[in-house]
Design a protein around this motif. Structure first.
Motif, PDB file in Angstrom:
ATOM      1  N   SER A  92      36.633 -41.056 -16.498  1.00  0.00           N
ATOM      2  CA  SER A  92      37.831 -41.199 -15.668  1.00  0.00           C
ATOM      3  C   SER A  92      39.096 -41.085 -16.512  1.00  0.00           C
ATOM      4  N   ALA A  93      39.058 -41.635 -17.718  1.00  0.00           N
ATOM      5  CA  ALA A  93      40.214 -41.534 -18.612  1.00  0.00           C
ATOM      6  C   ALA A  93      40.461 -40.064 -18.979  1.00  0.00           C
ATOM      7  N   TYR A  94      39.401 -39.306 -19.194  1.00  0.00           N
ATOM      8  CA  TYR A  94      39.544 -37.881 -19.499  1.00  0.00           C
ATOM      9  C   TYR A  94      40.162 -37.141 -18.302  1.00  0.00           C
ATOM     10  N   ILE A  95      39.653 -37.416 -17.108  1.00  0.00           N
ATOM     11  CA  ILE A  95      40.197 -36.785 -15.896  1.00  0.00           C
ATOM     12  C   ILE A  95      41.678 -37.122 -15.754  1.00  0.00           C
ATOM     13  N   ARG A  96      42.026 -38.380 -15.981  1.00  0.00           N
ATOM     14  CA  ARG A  96      43.412 -38.824 -15.868  1.00  0.00           C
ATOM     15  C   ARG A  96      44.296 -38.138 -16.929  1.00  0.00           C
TER      16      ARG A  96
END
Length: 149
Positions: A92-96
């Protein structure tokens, strides 16, 4: 109402139509989650829970296949030792970082951009064997095109 909750409300309204819920069924679902009968009164967690229950009942959003593909790529890259964490939070951090949005707020184009960045990451790997395994796996994954609704 922030953009994240606005997107969740929009998805819930789409789910309501696609599942063919009557007003009574819809309000009972909302009340079962929150004790309230309007999505405008629900917080983000409650909205996500309503959407989770709709998905359990058979509703799928256009981004679901893309998120599955991203998750599969992420986990495969972890298995190859490329990413350091296999957690949903890390993904999720990568997507964000790529989209400047949470995964739930991303549209089809946003998630396609994430998939493309993962493919580019794979293409830059120094280990030709790992690069080839991941490319092969990517090709054999199911297509990430939106589900018809």
């Amino acid at each position: 109402m922030n953009t994240n909750t606005a997107g969740l409300i929009k998805a819930i309204q789409t789910g309501r139509r696609k599942l063919g819920l009557t007003d009574e069924e819809y309000h009972a679902l909302l009340e079962g989650v929150s004790g309230k009968t309007s999505t405008k009164e629900l917080n983000a967690w409650q909205l996500k829970e309503v959407l989770r229950r709709m998905r359990a009942a058979g509703f799928h959003t256009a981004t679901d296949p893309q998120l599955r593909k991203i998750r599969s790529l992420w986990f495969s890259m972890y298995d190859e030792g490329i990413v350091k964490s296999k957690t949903e939070q890390a993904m999720s951090a990568y997507i964000r970082r790529i989209t400047k949005k949470t995964a739930n707020a991303c549209g089809v184009k946003d998630l396609q951009r994430v998939i493309e960045t993962l493919k580019q990451w794979i293409d830059r790997l120094d280990d030709p064997a790992a690069r080839e395994r991941l490319r092969r796996e990517f090709v054999t994954m199911s297509a990430a095109s939106p589900l018809p609704q």
